[in-house]
Design an enzyme around this catalytic site. Structure first.
Site, short mmCIF file in Angstrom:
data_model
loop_
_atom_site.label_atom_id
_atom_site.label_comp_id
_atom_site.label_asym_id
_atom_site.label_seq_id
_atom_site.Cartn_x
_atom_site.Cartn_y
_atom_site.Cartn_z
CD1 TRP A 166 -2.79 1.63 0.72
CD2 TRP A 166 -1.29 2.43 2.17
NE1 TRP A 166 -3.16 2.91 1.04
CE2 TRP A 166 -2.27 3.43 1.93
CE3 TRP A 166 -0.24 2.72 3.05
CZ2 TRP A 166 -2.22 4.69 2.55
CZ3 TRP A 166 -0.20 3.96 3.66
CH2 TRP A 166 -1.18 4.94 3.41
CG ASP B 284 -15.02 7.98 3.28
OD1 ASP B 284 -16.23 8.00 3.56
OD2 ASP B 284 -14.21 7.16 3.77
CE LYS C 101 -10.77 7.83 -4.60
NZ LYS C 101 -10.17 8.88 -3.76
CD1 TRP C 102 -16.06 0.01 -6.52
CD2 TRP C 102 -17.93 0.56 -7.62
NE1 TRP C 102 -16.95 -1.01 -6.37
CE2 TRP C 102 -18.11 -0.71 -7.03
CE3 TRP C 102 -18.98 1.10 -8.37
CZ2 TRP C 102 -19.28 -1.45 -7.18
CZ3 TRP C 102 -20.14 0.37 -8.51
CH2 TRP C 102 -20.28 -0.89 -7.91
CG ASP C 103 -11.89 3.55 -1.88
OD1 ASP C 103 -11.04 2.68 -2.17
OD2 ASP C 103 -11.64 4.52 -1.14
CG MET C 104 -12.92 -3.37 -2.54
SD MET C 104 -11.83 -4.25 -1.44
CE MET C 104 -12.59 -5.84 -1.41
CG ASN C 105 -10.68 1.93 1.45
OD1 ASN C 105 -9.55 2.15 1.03
ND2 ASN C 105 -11.70 2.73 1.20
CB CYS D 259 -10.34 3.78 -5.66
SG CYS D 259 -9.36 4.28 -4.25
CG ASP E 230 -4.80 5.68 -0.71
OD1 ASP E 230 -5.51 6.19 -1.60
OD2 ASP E 230 -5.26 4.96 0.21
C1 DGJ Z 1 -8.97 5.23 0.16
C2 DGJ Z 1 -8.75 5.99 -1.11
O1 DGJ Z 1 -7.67 5.47 -1.81
C3 DGJ Z 1 -8.58 7.46 -0.76
O2 DGJ Z 1 -8.27 8.19 -1.91
C4 DGJ Z 1 -9.85 7.95 -0.14
O3 DGJ Z 1 -10.89 7.89 -1.07
C5 DGJ Z 1 -10.16 7.11 1.08
N1 DGJ Z 1 -10.16 5.71 0.80
C6 DGJ Z 1 -11.49 7.50 1.66
O4 DGJ Z 1 -11.84 6.68 2.69
#
Ligand code: DGJ
Length: 729
Positions: free
Chosen positions: A200, A368, A477-481, A527, A549
């Site tokens: 990351w 977010d 922006k379709w995120d996945m964290n 994302c 990021d």
């Molecule tokens: C992770 C993304 O990579 C960031 O750019 C941002 O959108 C955050 N999540 C928001 O929680």
């Protein structure tokens, strides 16, 4: 146009690209052998002679037949448990739970079109386009299993796509334990593996390592293709560099767990397998059912690593990204994440909107924190409606405000996730991935929705659909964290438990397909905590990805350089952020940050209210410049000239397709004393064209620049950068 040539007498098929050939021979009517892959050799006269010799301990396929030993042959799909002791491409159990070993009765079939693949993204065909494809059908008479290897050559980019389908024509269930999308044996020519390990905020570092006896493998079991290993890789001959030599590139059109294996054996054979990771996979195939593997893309170039990149870049633009975005310029965006994080309300957002609108920004992205109760990363994922405390007028009213300021409105979402503290969790306490009786594993305080379940996917389609139609949202922006762990499939029988990771991806693709087809005008950016799912599977639905990021310019130069080996710059989101940088604490000049971000899809992600007037003016000019040359940067040819992994400098250029204008970027990562005078040799220019750079002014012929090099002025200090625009005539 013919691309598949079948010599029935010799039982040999060749797939012809414009500059490459790939050839297969059916040996003994049951062994599809790999014959050749490399520069175009047109018609093949080789009858497929195979010189074998008696070997101790070798296993014969048939008793007393000493004409060949299976372990020394080069195959198109490595057999398991047959006496071929290399890493197999597949592992299958029949209805009795006995291994299905092969070899199998085999035939070649030529089709006029590329076959459909069920539920998975795959290289796109144009409307009514005919492109021949080869199917090698291997039939196991005992179990009724039919294994089909599919091949289609896209001649313009010398890209060969392969996948495998398994069809159960028997009467009892078959269990697939491993099913590579492609497998290939080639003779070692001092190959080195180039791949992109990372982490990351430090994704896709360029790593090059010789193959040694034994195996090298990399992959992901994280549920997503991952920050740690991108599916893309290449085999290079030892003397291959950016401009010369043979490069064999591989990538997979898949976003989940994958495994790529290289094995060098005692016969100097290199076996390559690439496909879904078998550790977290199994598939029960009932009679009459078919299972399709994801598609793999193979590219051969004799023009070095840049040559291979150029082919991948064009292929991705032409055959992977949604067709509506093939020629569509990407807007300069502003994103509020690093400017505000969760700490904003409508007043703050409006101040930011006012500030950025007259700088030339074209798209305002609300990241977010905009939805009900989302003031930290501990709550609310799943409750996809506006927080009225922050946005009293809702999304529609704020979107209209943005629109009035002359910009498009974009929104961040993370639909695959659920917070324990959310209304959705109250409503559906059993929708997240879990392993009953064992502790719940959270990552970033969140759980993952079980997309292997149809009703969960249907719900998400409906939710995202309602959200997108609730306001004028033109970008998502379709995120996945988080990674996926402890995945028990509560709705599946015991025999299907290991299907869940792949079923998750099938569910995800169904959602993405439905939504992106319903909103073809909306620009989607993938994302996953930055670049954790930067792969061809996502790019099929979403034409760009948030590269990392990490927005520090020095880190980004490396990340974007590594990414560019397999993916074109137009797929990379790249933003200018504040200094000291939030990820690494480094202070780089605004110019270097902009030159780096301009080398992708330019955006700004900083609190512009805190910038000095001179800085704002500099930003305005950067945006003007970018818009002027955006077509060249986004659709031109990208060429790497100097690697930040090998030196303290990096250089690259964007060249018009006809070889006329180009933009050259150079960066020095750290200050150095007694810096030697340097010249950088450029590439792919038209030799007798005169190229002029007006601001310095400079003038050279293409030949001078390619053979003599472009002399660089001495630039003092830390984090230096240069940018030249040359016009050719
Ligand atoms: C992770 C993304 O990579 C960031 O750019 C941002 O959108 C955050 N999540 C928001 O929680």
């Amino acid at each position: 146009m013919h691309t598949v040539f079948y010599d029935t007498k010799k039982q040999m098929v060749s797939l012809q690209g414009s500059r490459s050939t790939y050839a297969i021979k059916l040996y003994n009517s049951n062994l599809p052998m790999h014959m050749y892959w490399g520069p175009k050799i047109g018609s093949i006269k080789d009858p497929g002679t195979f010189f074998s010799h008696e070997r101790a301990f070798a296993i014969r396929v048939k008793d007393r037949d000493t004409s060949f030993f299976i372990e020394e042959m080069h195959f198109e799909y490595g057999f398991s448990e047959t006496g071929d002791f290399r890493i197999p491409a597949f592992s299958i159990r029949d209805g009795r739970n006995y291994p299905v070993t092969g070899p199998f009765e085999t035939v070649f079939r030529i089709h006029e079109r590329k076959p459909e693949i069920q539920g998975l993204p795959a290289a796109r065909m144009k409307k009514d386009e005919k492109l021949e494809s080869l199917e090698i059908v291997m039939s196991d008479t005992l179990s009724g299993l039919e294994i089909s290897l599919h091949y289609t050559m896209f001649p313009e980019d010398d890209a060969l796509v392969r996948n495998v389908s398994f069809h159960n024509r028997g009467d009892s269930a078959i269990r697939i334990e491993k099913a590579a999308s492609m497998s290939l044996d080639i003779l070692n020519r001092g190959f080195e593996l180039l791949y992109l390990p990372g982490v990351w905020a430090g994704e896709r570092r360029v790593m090059r390592t010789p193959l040694v006896p034994g195996s090298i493998s990399f992959g992901s079991t994280r549920g997503i293709s991952s920050h740690q290993f991108n599916p893309a890789c290449a085999l290079l001959e030892a003397d291959t560099n950016e401009f010369r030599g043979s490069a064999y590139g591989f990538n997979l059109i898949y976003s989940g767990n994958f495994l790529t294996e290289f094995e060098l054996n005692q016969d100097q054979n290199v076996r390559i397998n690439m496909g879904i990771h078998p550790d977290s996979f199994e598939w029960q195939l009932e009679p009459e059912q078919r299972f399709d593997t994801p598609e793999a893309v193979l590219v051969y170039s004799d023009g070095g690593i840049n040559g291979m990149s150029g082919q991948f870049h064009r292929f991705i633009q032409e055959r992977i990204v949604p067709p509506g975005f093939k020629h569509r310029e990407r807007p300069v965006l502003f994103n509020n994440w690093e400017a505000t994080y969760f700490n904003f309300d409508e007043k703050v957002l409006k101040e930011l909107t006012d500030g950025v609108s007259d700088l030339g920004i074209e798209l305002f992205v609300l990241d977010d924190g905009w939805f009900e109760g989302r003031n930290s990363d501990e709550t609310s994922l799943g409750d996809w409606y506006a927080d009225r405390k922050k946005l009293p007028g809702g999304l529609r009213s704020f979107g209209e405000y943005v629109e009035k300021k002359g910009m498009l409105f974009g929104l961040w979402i993370e639909p695959e996730m659920i917070s324990r503290r959310s209304e959705l969790a109250q409503l559906h306490p059993d929708w997240h991935i879990s392993n009953p009786g064992r502790p719940l594993s959270e990552g970033r305080n969140q759980l993952v929705l079980d997309l292997s379940r149809t009703e969960v996917c249907d719900f998400l389609i409906d939710t995202v659909d309602k959200l997108l139609s609730s306001a004028l949202i033109q970008y998502v922006k379709w995120d996945m964290n988080r990674y996926i762990t402890g995945f028990a499939a509560l709705h599946l029988p015991v025999s299907r438990q290991k299907e869940v990771y792949h079923r998750y991806i099938l569910g995800l693709y169904r959602i993405m397909k439905t939504i992106t087809e319903k909103y073809p005008e909306v620009l989607f950016e993938g994302c996953a905590g930055g670049g954790g799912r930067f792969d061809l599977g996502i790019l099929f639905f979403m034409p760009q990805f948030w590269t990392s990021d990490n927005t520090d310019a020095v880190s980004r130069i490396r990340i974007q350089y590594g990414t560019s080996i397999f993916y074109p710059p137009i797929t990379m989101g790249a933003h200018v952020s504040i200094v000291p940088n939030h990820q690494v604490g480094r202070c780089t000049p605004l110019k270097m940050r902009a030159c780096t971000a301009m080398s992708g899809n330019l955006g700004y992600e900083l609190d512009l209210r805190r910038q000095k007037v001179e800085e704002l003016e500099e930003i305005r000019q950067q945006i003007q410049f970018y818009k002027k040359y955006r077509r060249l940067i986004q659709f031109g040819r990208f060429i790497r000239l100097q690697s930040p992994f090998d030196t303290n400098e990096a250089a690259w250029m964007f060249l018009e397709k006809d070889g006329s204008d180009f933009i050259f970027f150079w960066f020095r990562l750290h200050a150095e004393a007694e810096k030697a005078v340097s010249k950088i040799r450029l590439s792919y220019l038209v030799p007798d064209k005169i190229y002029r750079e007006d601001s310095f002014p400079l003038e050279y012929t293409g030949s001078e620049l390619m053979h003599g090099g472009l002399p660089l002025p001495q630039v003092e200090g830390e984090y230096a950068s240069l940018m030249f625009v040359f016009h050719g005539n």
